[in-house]
Design a protein around this motif. Structure first.
Motif, PDB file in Angstrom:
ATOM      1  N   ILE A  82       0.845  -1.189   0.000  1.00 45.05           N
ATOM      2  CA  ILE A  82       0.000   0.000   0.000  1.00 45.05           C
ATOM      3  C   ILE A  82       0.880   1.239   0.000  1.00 45.05           C
ATOM      4  N   SER A  83       0.449   2.247  -0.746  1.00 42.48           N
ATOM      5  CA  SER A  83       1.177   3.507  -0.778  1.00 42.48           C
ATOM      6  C   SER A  83       0.178   4.646  -0.920  1.00 42.48           C
ATOM      7  N   ARG A  84       0.666   5.847  -0.668  1.00 42.46           N
ATOM      8  CA  ARG A  84      -0.242   6.993  -0.631  1.00 42.46           C
ATOM      9  C   ARG A  84       0.459   8.202  -1.218  1.00 42.46           C
ATOM     10  N   ASP A  85      -0.255   8.930  -2.057  1.00 44.27           N
ATOM     11  CA  ASP A  85       0.233  10.193  -2.603  1.00 44.27           C
ATOM     12  C   ASP A  85      -0.567  11.301  -1.922  1.00 44.27           C
ATOM     13  N   ASN A  86       0.052  11.938  -0.957  1.00 40.78           N
ATOM     14  CA  ASN A  86      -0.677  12.945  -0.172  1.00 40.78           C
ATOM     15  C   ASN A  86      -1.090  14.142  -1.010  1.00 40.78           C
ATOM     16  N   ALA A  87      -0.270  14.503  -1.976  1.00 42.68           N
ATOM     17  CA  ALA A  87      -0.586  15.669  -2.813  1.00 42.68           C
ATOM     18  C   ALA A  87      -1.841  15.421  -3.648  1.00 42.68           C
ATOM     19  N   LYS A  88      -2.078  14.167  -3.993  1.00 42.00           N
ATOM     20  CA  LYS A  88      -3.230  13.808  -4.821  1.00 42.00           C
ATOM     21  C   LYS A  88      -4.366  13.191  -4.009  1.00 42.00           C
ATOM     22  N   ASN A  89      -4.153  13.058  -2.701  1.00 44.06           N
ATOM     23  CA  ASN A  89      -5.147  12.390  -1.846  1.00 44.06           C
ATOM     24  C   ASN A  89      -5.558  11.041  -2.437  1.00 44.06           C
ATOM     25  N   THR A  90      -4.562  10.304  -2.850  1.00 44.20           N
ATOM     26  CA  THR A  90      -4.795   9.033  -3.532  1.00 44.20           C
ATOM     27  C   THR A  90      -4.033   7.918  -2.826  1.00 44.20           C
ATOM     28  N   VAL A  91      -4.687   6.778  -2.709  1.00 47.04           N
ATOM     29  CA  VAL A  91      -4.059   5.599  -2.133  1.00 47.04           C
ATOM     30  C   VAL A  91      -4.026   4.499  -3.193  1.00 47.04           C
ATOM     31  N   TYR A  92      -2.943   3.747  -3.194  1.00 46.76           N
ATOM     32  CA  TYR A  92      -2.741   2.681  -4.167  1.00 46.76           C
ATOM     33  C   TYR A  92      -2.553   1.359  -3.429  1.00 46.76           C
ATOM     34  N   LEU A  93      -2.960   0.294  -4.072  1.00 47.00           N
ATOM     35  CA  LEU A  93      -2.692  -1.044  -3.555  1.00 47.00           C
ATOM     36  C   LEU A  93      -2.121  -1.872  -4.696  1.00 47.00           C
ATOM     37  N   GLN A  94      -0.837  -2.151  -4.615  1.00 52.30           N
ATOM     38  CA  GLN A  94      -0.184  -3.022  -5.594  1.00 52.30           C
ATOM     39  C   GLN A  94      -0.330  -4.455  -5.100  1.00 52.30           C
ATOM     40  N   MET A  95      -0.961  -5.276  -5.907  1.00 53.85           N
ATOM     41  CA  MET A  95      -1.230  -6.659  -5.530  1.00 53.85           C
ATOM     42  C   MET A  95      -0.476  -7.595  -6.464  1.00 53.85           C
ATOM     43  N   ASN A  96       0.461  -8.334  -5.918  1.00 52.82           N
ATOM     44  CA  ASN A  96       1.261  -9.287  -6.687  1.00 52.82           C
ATOM     45  C   ASN A  96       0.985 -10.709  -6.212  1.00 52.82           C
ATOM     46  N   SER A  97       1.379 -11.648  -7.021  1.00 50.48           N
ATOM     47  CA  SER A  97       1.207 -13.073  -6.687  1.00 50.48           C
ATOM     48  C   SER A  97      -0.217 -13.369  -6.237  1.00 50.48           C
ATOM     49  N   LEU A  98      -1.149 -12.882  -7.002  1.00 50.32           N
ATOM     50  CA  LEU A  98      -2.557 -13.069  -6.645  1.00 50.32           C
ATOM     51  C   LEU A  98      -2.950 -14.531  -6.739  1.00 50.32           C
ATOM     52  N   ASN A  99      -3.843 -14.935  -5.848  1.00 51.17           N
ATOM     53  CA  ASN A  99      -4.361 -16.295  -5.873  1.00 51.17           C
ATOM     54  C   ASN A  99      -5.883 -16.246  -5.758  1.00 51.17           C
ATOM     55  N   PRO A 100      -6.549 -17.350  -6.060  1.00 42.01           N
ATOM     56  CA  PRO A 100      -8.029 -17.324  -6.067  1.00 42.01           C
ATOM     57  C   PRO A 100      -8.642 -16.866  -4.749  1.00 42.01           C
ATOM     58  N   GLU A 101      -7.943 -17.074  -3.634  1.00 40.42           N
ATOM     59  CA  GLU A 101      -8.460 -16.633  -2.337  1.00 40.42           C
ATOM     60  C   GLU A 101      -8.504 -15.112  -2.207  1.00 40.42           C
ATOM     61  N   ASP A 102      -7.861 -14.414  -3.113  1.00 37.79           N
ATOM     62  CA  ASP A 102      -7.901 -12.950  -3.109  1.00 37.79           C
ATOM     63  C   ASP A 102      -9.138 -12.416  -3.829  1.00 37.79           C
ATOM     64  N   THR A 103      -9.902 -13.281  -4.443  1.00 35.53           N
ATOM     65  CA  THR A 103     -11.104 -12.852  -5.146  1.00 35.53           C
ATOM     66  C   THR A 103     -12.111 -12.250  -4.176  1.00 35.53           C
ATOM     67  N   ALA A 104     -12.525 -11.025  -4.463  1.00 40.74           N
ATOM     68  CA  ALA A 104     -13.446 -10.311  -3.570  1.00 40.74           C
ATOM     69  C   ALA A 104     -13.778  -8.959  -4.194  1.00 40.74           C
ATOM     70  N   VAL A 105     -14.726  -8.285  -3.584  1.00 42.10           N
ATOM     71  CA  VAL A 105     -14.939  -6.868  -3.884  1.00 42.10           C
ATOM     72  C   VAL A 105     -14.041  -6.077  -2.933  1.00 42.10           C
ATOM     73  N   TYR A 106     -13.242  -5.209  -3.503  1.00 41.34           N
ATOM     74  CA  TYR A 106     -12.310  -4.407  -2.721  1.00 41.34           C
ATOM     75  C   TYR A 106     -12.895  -2.995  -2.556  1.00 41.34           C
ATOM     76  N   TYR A 107     -12.900  -2.530  -1.316  1.00 44.14           N
ATOM     77  CA  TYR A 107     -13.473  -1.230  -0.984  1.00 44.14           C
ATOM     78  C   TYR A 107     -12.392  -0.303  -0.447  1.00 44.14           C
ATOM     79  N   CYS A 108     -12.367   0.888  -0.990  1.00 45.85           N
ATOM     80  CA  CYS A 108     -11.495   1.925  -0.467  1.00 45.85           C
ATOM     81  C   CYS A 108     -12.129   2.522   0.784  1.00 45.85           C
ATOM     82  N   ASN A 109     -11.299   2.824   1.765  1.00 42.06           N
ATOM     83  CA  ASN A 109     -11.768   3.441   3.004  1.00 42.06           C
ATOM     84  C   ASN A 109     -10.886   4.631   3.342  1.00 42.06           C
TER      85      ASN A 109
END
Length: 116
Positions: free
Chosen positions: A69-96
């Motif tokens: 996870i990373s955050r760009d404060n100037a843009k008020n934006t958060v990122y989630l880099q997801m690597n090595s994904l597996n079927p158990e990661d399947t879901a609806v992802y919600y930003c908070n």
């Protein structure tokens, strides 16, 4: 009020990568925390990762070493880099986003499906 716009979900094969983004806009003085939760069918919504003002990060044990996870404060934006994904990661992802320390806002959710 805070508006959140998410992007980056989709279908990916096992072992693949995706990057989620969430941009916050609206009227707020400061953001205390930004993060991602996910909810799979039949399961409760769970924390995936968040980043607190000052840079401290928290990760679910199931994603440690694979997600960043990373955050760009100037843009008020958060990122989630997801690597090595597996079927158990399947879901609806919600930003908070938490403003002040108690005002919680949620994105509309973005579907991540890991399947061959």
């Amino acid at each position: 009020q805070v508006q959140l716009v998410e992007s980056g979900g989709g279908l990916v094969q096992p072992g693949g990568s995706l990057r989620l983004s969430c941009a916050a806009s609206g009227s707020f003085f400061s953001i205390y925390a930004m993060g991602w939760y996910r909810q799979a069918p039949g399961n409760q919504r769970e924390l995936v990762a968040n980043i607190i003002s000052g840079g401290r990060t928290n990760y679910a044990d199931s994603v440690k070493g694979r997600f960043t996870i990373s955050r760009d404060n100037a843009k008020n934006t958060v990122y989630l880099q997801m690597n090595s994904l597996n079927p158990e990661d399947t879901a609806v992802y919600y930003c908070n986003v938490v403003t002040g320390t108690t005002n919680n806002y949620w994105g509309q959710g973005t579907q991540v499906t890991v399947s061959s």
